[in-house]
Design a protein around this motif. Structure first.
Motif, PDB file in Angstrom:
ATOM      1  N   PHE A 161      -7.968  15.359  34.604  1.00 37.71           N
ATOM      2  CA  PHE A 161      -7.232  16.624  34.580  1.00 37.71           C
ATOM      3  C   PHE A 161      -7.527  17.361  35.873  1.00 37.71           C
ATOM      4  N   GLU A 162      -6.508  17.533  36.705  1.00 38.65           N
ATOM      5  CA  GLU A 162      -6.706  18.211  37.984  1.00 38.65           C
ATOM      6  C   GLU A 162      -5.935  19.525  37.996  1.00 38.65           C
ATOM      7  N   ILE A 163      -6.631  20.560  38.458  1.00 37.98           N
ATOM      8  CA  ILE A 163      -6.011  21.890  38.418  1.00 37.98           C
ATOM      9  C   ILE A 163      -6.035  22.545  39.793  1.00 37.98           C
ATOM     10  N   ASN A 164      -5.150  23.499  39.973  1.00 41.59           N
ATOM     11  CA  ASN A 164      -5.122  24.260  41.226  1.00 41.59           C
ATOM     12  C   ASN A 164      -4.411  25.586  40.957  1.00 41.59           C
ATOM     13  N   SER A 165      -4.506  26.502  41.923  1.00 40.30           N
ATOM     14  CA  SER A 165      -3.688  27.708  41.834  1.00 40.30           C
ATOM     15  C   SER A 165      -2.873  27.808  43.118  1.00 40.30           C
ATOM     16  N   ILE A 166      -1.572  28.039  42.977  1.00 36.85           N
ATOM     17  CA  ILE A 166      -0.744  28.154  44.182  1.00 36.85           C
ATOM     18  C   ILE A 166      -0.349  29.610  44.456  1.00 36.85           C
ATOM     19  N   GLY A 167      -1.087  30.547  43.837  1.00 34.64           N
ATOM     20  CA  GLY A 167      -0.924  31.950  44.185  1.00 34.64           C
ATOM     21  C   GLY A 167       0.342  32.601  43.641  1.00 34.64           C
ATOM     22  N   CYS A 168       0.509  33.863  43.974  1.00 42.28           N
ATOM     23  CA  CYS A 168       1.652  34.615  43.440  1.00 42.28           C
ATOM     24  C   CYS A 168       2.449  35.241  44.582  1.00 42.28           C
ATOM     25  N   LYS A 169       3.402  36.105  44.259  1.00 41.68           N
ATOM     26  CA  LYS A 169       4.242  36.650  45.342  1.00 41.68           C
ATOM     27  C   LYS A 169       3.477  37.607  46.242  1.00 41.68           C
ATOM     28  N   ILE A 170       2.281  37.995  45.822  1.00 39.69           N
ATOM     29  CA  ILE A 170       1.481  38.847  46.704  1.00 39.69           C
ATOM     30  C   ILE A 170       0.700  38.000  47.708  1.00 39.69           C
ATOM     31  N   CYS A 171       0.001  36.987  47.224  1.00 40.42           N
ATOM     32  CA  CYS A 171      -0.853  36.239  48.159  1.00 40.42           C
ATOM     33  C   CYS A 171      -0.171  35.052  48.840  1.00 40.42           C
ATOM     34  N   ARG A 172       0.865  34.510  48.215  1.00 41.33           N
ATOM     35  CA  ARG A 172       1.436  33.308  48.825  1.00 41.33           C
ATOM     36  C   ARG A 172       2.109  33.551  50.182  1.00 41.33           C
ATOM     37  N   PRO A 173       2.863  34.654  50.340  1.00 43.40           N
ATOM     38  CA  PRO A 173       3.505  34.872  51.648  1.00 43.40           C
ATOM     39  C   PRO A 173       2.496  34.927  52.802  1.00 43.40           C
ATOM     40  N   LEU A 174       1.347  35.583  52.555  1.00 42.84           N
ATOM     41  CA  LEU A 174       0.316  35.668  53.601  1.00 42.84           C
ATOM     42  C   LEU A 174      -0.194  34.282  53.959  1.00 42.84           C
ATOM     43  N   TYR A 175      -0.448  33.504  52.909  1.00 42.51           N
ATOM     44  CA  TYR A 175      -0.936  32.143  53.118  1.00 42.51           C
ATOM     45  C   TYR A 175       0.097  31.324  53.879  1.00 42.51           C
ATOM     46  N   LYS A 176       1.349  31.475  53.465  1.00 43.15           N
ATOM     47  CA  LYS A 176       2.417  30.691  54.098  1.00 43.15           C
ATOM     48  C   LYS A 176       2.500  30.967  55.598  1.00 43.15           C
ATOM     49  N   GLU A 177       2.263  32.218  55.950  1.00 44.86           N
ATOM     50  CA  GLU A 177       2.262  32.585  57.373  1.00 44.86           C
ATOM     51  C   GLU A 177       1.215  31.781  58.127  1.00 44.86           C
ATOM     52  N   LYS A 250     -11.047  18.763  37.253  1.00 47.05           N
ATOM     53  CA  LYS A 250     -11.405  18.795  38.673  1.00 47.05           C
ATOM     54  C   LYS A 250     -10.483  19.780  39.365  1.00 47.05           C
ATOM     55  N   VAL A 251     -11.023  20.590  40.269  1.00 43.51           N
ATOM     56  CA  VAL A 251     -10.134  21.435  41.069  1.00 43.51           C
ATOM     57  C   VAL A 251      -9.639  20.581  42.232  1.00 43.51           C
ATOM     58  N   ASN A 252      -8.342  20.445  42.339  1.00 43.83           N
ATOM     59  CA  ASN A 252      -7.760  19.705  43.457  1.00 43.83           C
ATOM     60  C   ASN A 252      -6.824  20.641  44.227  1.00 43.83           C
ATOM     61  N   PRO A 253      -7.337  21.219  45.358  1.00 44.78           N
ATOM     62  CA  PRO A 253      -6.563  22.245  46.067  1.00 44.78           C
ATOM     63  C   PRO A 253      -5.301  21.696  46.698  1.00 44.78           C
ATOM     64  N   LYS A 254      -5.100  20.376  46.637  1.00 42.61           N
ATOM     65  CA  LYS A 254      -3.908  19.805  47.281  1.00 42.61           C
ATOM     66  C   LYS A 254      -2.732  19.608  46.331  1.00 42.61           C
ATOM     67  N   ILE A 255      -2.919  19.977  45.072  1.00 43.16           N
ATOM     68  CA  ILE A 255      -1.771  19.899  44.164  1.00 43.16           C
ATOM     69  C   ILE A 255      -0.825  21.050  44.489  1.00 43.16           C
ATOM     70  N   VAL A 256       0.414  20.735  44.855  1.00 42.35           N
ATOM     71  CA  VAL A 256       1.373  21.817  45.109  1.00 42.35           C
ATOM     72  C   VAL A 256       2.592  21.742  44.183  1.00 42.35           C
ATOM     73  N   ARG A 257       2.850  20.571  43.581  1.00 43.26           N
ATOM     74  CA  ARG A 257       3.996  20.365  42.688  1.00 43.26           C
ATOM     75  C   ARG A 257       5.326  20.402  43.445  1.00 43.26           C
ATOM     76  N   GLY A 258       6.265  19.642  42.932  1.00 43.37           N
ATOM     77  CA  GLY A 258       7.538  19.493  43.636  1.00 43.37           C
ATOM     78  C   GLY A 258       8.623  20.446  43.183  1.00 43.37           C
ATOM     79  N   LEU A 259       8.242  21.482  42.443  1.00 42.84           N
ATOM     80  CA  LEU A 259       9.255  22.411  41.940  1.00 42.84           C
ATOM     81  C   LEU A 259       8.872  23.820  42.368  1.00 42.84           C
TER      82      LEU A 259
END
Ligand code: ATP
Ligand code: MG
Length: 417
Positions: A161-177, A250-259
């Motif tokens: 079982f691998e988990i991650n967080s891909i953030g929300c509309k507040i933190c994701r734009p900053l990260y994307k930059e 396991k935390v897997n920070p590379k899971i981003v999902r295709g949707l």
């Protein structure tokens, strides 16, 4: 042969159907005790439903969707996944008015125009669940618990079982930059696909499988290091819940999902037993989708399991044993028709599977037929036997036989089921 099934689509024949039925039965049984209720949505939907939710720049929408115009020229699509349809149904039927959480499950075919290979089909099947109305990480933890229980019930082990967080509309734009800047400096060395992703959907670069990209991107910034306070707390509470439920993860920070619709928690269930297509189930939170579709702001989360991959993993022998035995009723002479009917219906009332010869065959030919049909038991109806209300029975696997009343035969067969 003039016709064959389309590439990437296949028949599920009676010899393997009980494996599918077993999986579906277990899903229903376990999902329902967690108060998920079945929902059935149409297979055909407006193409735009998927375009808006899964995202225009995703592989599914760009390359894999079966889209065509109907007779009135409306653009429709065979559903490539279940979540968008369930969300549409949730809003269209005002299910948000019912008390939260509203929990649904579905079982059915999905369609993606992918290159067919082991574990990858153009018509495949998913079992999925969606849970609406609760934002606490308890929901995702329950989803993983549900998955664990379900896999255990099928005796499928060694899953990760691998988990991650891909953030929300507040933190994701900053990260994307930051990500954009990092990738911009390296883009000319990336594979062709990644160069395209860089422009359209840079997050997808993260799970590129091409070795040269992996090397260039080994120190790529990861969302998990950029989470806002809320997302960080949610993710850490989620992990605490998993520990409470004793779900190894396991935390897997590379899971981003295709949707595109996912927010915050995402997860995948993988196994080494499947080779390249190693994901059995995947899901996550999608807190913005209901609102995006015009419903009230509603947190939600769900997952989908690929049934074909489950079938691969299952110990088939174990399941085949679950198949109910066949009883062949042999009879000597047409005059005994009434007795055969009577016996068949009494056996069927006891849930036995009964077969017989429909033509007039000699007893020997009937026994041969029973053998070819792999009947477990044969019961012989003859003049003499009827007079005494006793019937000959035979167990085909070891040849044991005897003479007994129907009730006695039924109890012998039940004992040995
Ligand atoms: P993959 O990385 O295997 O392509 P995905 O991210 O496209 O998976 P999802 O859309 O999350 O998969 O679907 C959930 C599950 O459905 C997958 O984990 C897999 O078990 C199954 N699945 C997806 N696409 C296919 C397919 N073309 N054929 C068979 N099963 C599939
Ligand atoms: Mg895919």
């Amino acid at each position: 042969m003039k016709y064959s099934a389309l590439r990437g689509m296949k028949d599920i024949l009676p010899d393997e159907i009980n494996i599918w039925q077993h999986i579906e039965e277990k899903a229903r049984e376990i999902f329902e005790i967690f108060n998920f209720r079945e929902i059935r949505t149409p297979i055909l939907e407006q193409a735009e439903l998927f375009l808006r939710s899964i995202g225009e720049d995703t592989d599914i929408v760009e390359k894999e969707m079966y889209v065509f115009n109907d007779k009135k020229g409306r653009k429709v699509a065979l559903r490539p996944e279940g979540t968008a349809s369930v969300v549409r149904a949730y809003i269209q039927n005002s299910l948000f008015n019912a008390p939260s959480p509203q929990k649904f499950y579905y079982i059915g075919p999905m369609f993606r125009y992918e290159r067919p290979q082991k574990g990858r089909f153009r018509q495949f099947h998913q079992i999925g669940v969606e849970s609406f109305g609760v934002s606490s990480p308890e929901v995702e933890a329950e989803l993983l618990l549900l998955l664990k229980k379900f896999f255990e019930s099928l005796k499928i082990v060694e899953l990760s079982f691998e988990i991650n967080s891909i953030g929300c509309k507040i933190c994701r734009p900053l990260y994307k930059e930051g990500l954009y800047k990092f990738l911009g400096e390296r883009v000319s060395n990336l594979c062709f696909d990644c160069q395209r992703r860089f422009k359209k959907n840079p997050l997808r670069v993260i799970d590129c499988k091409v070795p040269s990209c992996r090397e260039i991107l080994s120190d790529i910034p990861l969302m998990i290091d950029f989470l806002c306070e809320n997302c960080r707390k949610h993710f850490s509470d989620f992990q605490k819940k998993l520990e409470l439920y004793e779900i190894p993860y396991k935390v897997n920070p590379k899971i981003v999902r295709g949707l595109d619709y996912y927010t915050g928690t995402v997860f995948e269930v993988t196994t080494h037993a499947l080779g390249a297509q190693n994901a059995v189930a995947a899901g996550g939170r999608y807190d913005e989708l209901v609102e995006l579709f015009g419903g009230p702001s509603t947190p939600a989360a769900g997952f989908a399991i690929g049934i074909e991959r489950l079938v691969e993993l299952l110990d088939k022998k174990l399941v085949l044993q679950l198949q109910k035995p066949l009883i062949f009723l042999a009879h000597a002479g047409e005059a005994l028709e009434r007795e055969v009917l009577n016996l068949s219906s009494r056996l069927r009332d006891n849930s036995f599977i009964v077969e017989r010869a429909y033509e007039n065959l000699s007893l020997k030919a009937q026994l041969k037929r029973a053998d070819r049909l792999k009947a477990k038991w044969v019961i012989i109806v003859g003049e003499e036997e009827i007079k005494k209300s006793l019937y000959k029975w035979k167990k085909m696997s070891d040849g044991t036989q005897g003479e007994a009343t129907l009730d006695e035969i039924i109890s012998i067969m039940k004992e040995q089921e």
